[in-house]
Scaffold this motif. Structure first.
Motif, PDB file in Angstrom:
ATOM      1  N   GLU A 194      16.688  46.530 102.426  1.00 38.33           N
ATOM      2  CA  GLU A 194      17.834  46.967 103.232  1.00 38.33           C
ATOM      3  C   GLU A 194      17.411  47.470 104.609  1.00 38.33           C
ATOM      4  N   ALA A 195      16.092  47.628 104.823  1.00 32.63           N
ATOM      5  CA  ALA A 195      15.633  48.213 106.089  1.00 32.63           C
ATOM      6  C   ALA A 195      15.831  47.235 107.239  1.00 32.63           C
ATOM      7  N   GLY A 196      16.020  47.825 108.438  1.00 31.04           N
ATOM      8  CA  GLY A 196      16.273  47.007 109.621  1.00 31.04           C
ATOM      9  C   GLY A 196      15.136  46.041 109.923  1.00 31.04           C
ATOM     10  N   ILE A 197      13.892  46.406 109.552  1.00 31.73           N
ATOM     11  CA  ILE A 197      12.753  45.556 109.892  1.00 31.73           C
ATOM     12  C   ILE A 197      12.880  44.174 109.235  1.00 31.73           C
ATOM     13  N   HIS A 198      13.543  44.100 108.081  1.00 32.80           N
ATOM     14  CA  HIS A 198      13.707  42.798 107.421  1.00 32.80           C
ATOM     15  C   HIS A 198      14.598  41.872 108.237  1.00 32.80           C
ATOM     16  N   THR A 199      15.662  42.447 108.816  1.00 29.32           N
ATOM     17  CA  THR A 199      16.546  41.635 109.656  1.00 29.32           C
ATOM     18  C   THR A 199      15.776  41.162 110.883  1.00 29.32           C
ATOM     19  N   ARG A 200      15.009  42.099 111.495  1.00 29.64           N
ATOM     20  CA  ARG A 200      14.264  41.727 112.699  1.00 29.64           C
ATOM     21  C   ARG A 200      13.217  40.650 112.376  1.00 29.64           C
ATOM     22  N   LEU A 201      12.543  40.777 111.201  1.00 32.93           N
ATOM     23  CA  LEU A 201      11.492  39.817 110.867  1.00 32.93           C
ATOM     24  C   LEU A 201      12.057  38.451 110.515  1.00 32.93           C
ATOM     25  N   SER A 202      13.291  38.405 110.004  1.00 33.87           N
ATOM     26  CA  SER A 202      13.863  37.068 109.750  1.00 33.87           C
ATOM     27  C   SER A 202      14.078  36.374 111.091  1.00 33.87           C
ATOM     28  N   GLY A 203      14.382  37.150 112.160  1.00 33.35           N
ATOM     29  CA  GLY A 203      14.469  36.580 113.506  1.00 33.35           C
ATOM     30  C   GLY A 203      13.099  36.137 113.996  1.00 33.35           C
ATOM     31  N   ALA A 204      12.076  36.965 113.719  1.00 35.31           N
ATOM     32  CA  ALA A 204      10.706  36.608 114.147  1.00 35.31           C
ATOM     33  C   ALA A 204      10.238  35.333 113.440  1.00 35.31           C
ATOM     34  N   LEU A 205      10.624  35.189 112.170  1.00 36.45           N
ATOM     35  CA  LEU A 205      10.251  33.984 111.418  1.00 36.45           C
ATOM     36  C   LEU A 205      10.901  32.746 112.051  1.00 36.45           C
ATOM     37  N   ARG A 206      12.158  32.896 112.430  1.00 29.86           N
ATOM     38  CA  ARG A 206      12.879  31.776 113.070  1.00 29.86           C
ATOM     39  C   ARG A 206      12.155  31.379 114.380  1.00 29.86           C
TER      40      ARG A 206
END
Ligand code: SF4
Length: 489
Positions: A423-435
């Motif tokens: 649920e942490a914000g870093i997961h959302t940011r890292l899915s962007g980094a993966l893209r």
């Protein structure tokens, strides 16, 4: 089954009554208890125990939904703008940047299908005054942001507790300042201080979770009619904090007893007129209380077709047979476990998603949770990448690739963040980094283990590099340069 029983049935996932009315409260079924029981306690749940506990339960049963143009949704957009603004380096936090962020956040809601293009002007007109007021309340560029939307999860007197702090600032003495934005009315403190108590709990919890002292706590009310009401410093004296911390185990024990008793009592009061049950509740009826004309959330038997059945309810469309529609693997997942079947007395597909607020824990998977949004996004990304490579979209391949993406995000998150919580914000940011990384390093076209291992290593490195660049951009101490021109000159 009487009409009131049927209302309970409407609120139940399985279609059987989730509760029945008595003169003094509602009796809960096992299904309802599974939805209402809190695995983690929160300030709002604690406060709700001092009011009508039947209402607390029913609000958990009614699926949560975004209501465009509601004060709550305006508040959500405002919070997103302020979170993004506070995450920028100080000098970048200008009124112009804030205006651009308002447009960005509204566009995000339009892309998500919550708003339409026609809502842009109305939403801008409602959010901008709140943001403008924040620039009057504090020197936005000078804020030393420590964290935004920071989750605090800990055990308080044996009770698992969770909460999200809107903003934490570093103070001049190196301590922390707790900040919370409230976009509604300024409450009358004669009726209690729920907002202040919320910050008192955070002020107690933050040092225990983050190992940093809290010096002060402030509530900001940007919608307050007068400038004097926009800011309130919260009393963090030992007595004031102890009073609210001591309330946590007592209210949680009450909740657990309610769940064991399978009963939630009514308690009538002025807020009955704004309760989902206000048109149906025997206690409210006995007290002569009607739903407020300004409240549109009351469950209405006429609207639900229970008093005057609508054609849709009398002659429902034949439901498609899910066995014809879904692949076997998906069906196996959606079928109830033997325990479910026994309890519900049916061999049907169990709905597996709950509709709660994004931060709430639910019995099933919360469709609105940030982790759920990330999961759906990764599945779409996996299908997209397989299509790009002409590999079709065999569901097993999509699942394997989405799972690999998820695994990589967890691996990188555990290196760059204090938490690996999905649920942490870093997961959302890292899915962007993966893209971003996939644009540079596409997935391998072979089925060689060595190729996939090499790709994973490169991708993880790229994601870490994206994190480093983003960190430098957000870190106020990193000097800013006109990099491209400097490089070319
Ligand atoms: S109408 Fe009043 S008493 Fe009835 S459930 Fe709602 S808050 Fe409780």
């Amino acid at each position: 089954m009487n009409q009131l029983d049927q209302v309970g049935g409407l609120l139940c996932h399985s279609g059987t009554p989730s509760f029945t009315f008595t003169d003094s409260g509602i009796e809960l079924t096992d299904t309802a208890i599974g939805v209402i029981r809190r695995k983690k306690w929160s300030v709002s749940a604690m406060k709700a125990q001092h009011g009508c506990r039947a209402r607390f339960g029913v609000e958990k049963l009614v699926p949560w939904r975004v209501v465009p143009h509601s004060p709550a949704h305006i508040g959500t957009v405002f919070h997103s703008v302020m979170e993004n603004l506070a995450g920028l380096p100080g000098p970048a936090r200008t009124p112009d940047k804030a205006a651009a962020l308002i447009t960005d956040m509204i566009r995000r809601e339009i892309r998500a299908g919550v708003l339409t293009d026609d809502d842009m002007v109305a939403y801008t007109d409602r959010v901008r005054p709140l943001v403008t007021r924040m620039f009057e309340i504090e020197n936005v560029a000078a804020i030393d942001t420590f964290a935004c939307e920071k989750w605090v999860n800990l055990t308080i007197s044996g009770v698992p507790f969770t909460g999200a702090v809107d903003r934490l600032d570093t103070t001049s003495t190196g301590g922390l300042k707790v900040v919370d934005y409230k976009t509604g009315k300024v409450p009358n403190l004669r009726f209690g201080d729920d907002h202040g108590d919320q910050l008192r709990v955070y002020a107690w919890a933050v040092p225990r979770v983050l190992k940093r002292e809290v010096d002060e706590a402030f509530l900001y009310y940007p919608a307050a009619p007068t400038r004097a009401d926009t800011v309130r410093q919260v009393d963090l004296s030992e007595d004031a904090v102890a009073r609210v911390i001591d309330d946590i185990p007592a209210t949680y024990a009450q909740h657990m007893k309610d769940m064991t008793d399978a009963f939630l009592p009514f308690e009538t009061g002025p807020l009955c007129a704004w309760c989902p049950l206000s048109a149906l509740c025997p206690a409210a009826h006995a007290a002569g209380i009607q739903p407020s004309e300004r409240y549109d959330g009351a469950l209405d038997p006429a609207q639900t077709g229970l008093l005057t059945p609508t054609p849709a309810i009398v002659t429902p469309e034949p439901a498609p047979n899910p066995d014809d529609e879904l692949p076997r693997q998906a069906l196996d997942r959606l079928r109830p476990t033997p325990a479910h079947t026994e309890r519900e007395g049916k061999d049907t597909i169990m709905p597996i998603f709950d509709e709660a607020k994004p931060w709430e824990e639910t019995r099933g998977v919360n469709a609105n949770a940030y982790s759920t949004a990330t999961a759906f996004g990764l599945i779409a990304l996996a299908a997209e990448k397989l299509h790009e490579q002409g590999q079709g979209a065999v569901m097993e391949d999509v699942e394997a690739l989405a799972g690999t993406f998820d695994w990589m995000i967890h691996a990188v998150a555990s290196k760059v963040s204090q938490t690996d919580d999905p649920e942490a914000g870093i997961h959302t940011r890292l899915s962007g980094a993966l893209r971003t990384s996939l644009l540079i390093h596409p997935i391998p076209t072979t089925f060689e283990v060595a190729d996939w291992k090499a790709w994973q290593k490169t991708t993880a490195k790229t994601m870490l590099t994206v994190c480093g660049i983003a960190y430098d951009m957000c870190d106020a101490k990193t000097p800013k340069t006109n990099a491209i021109i400097s490089y070319l000159s």
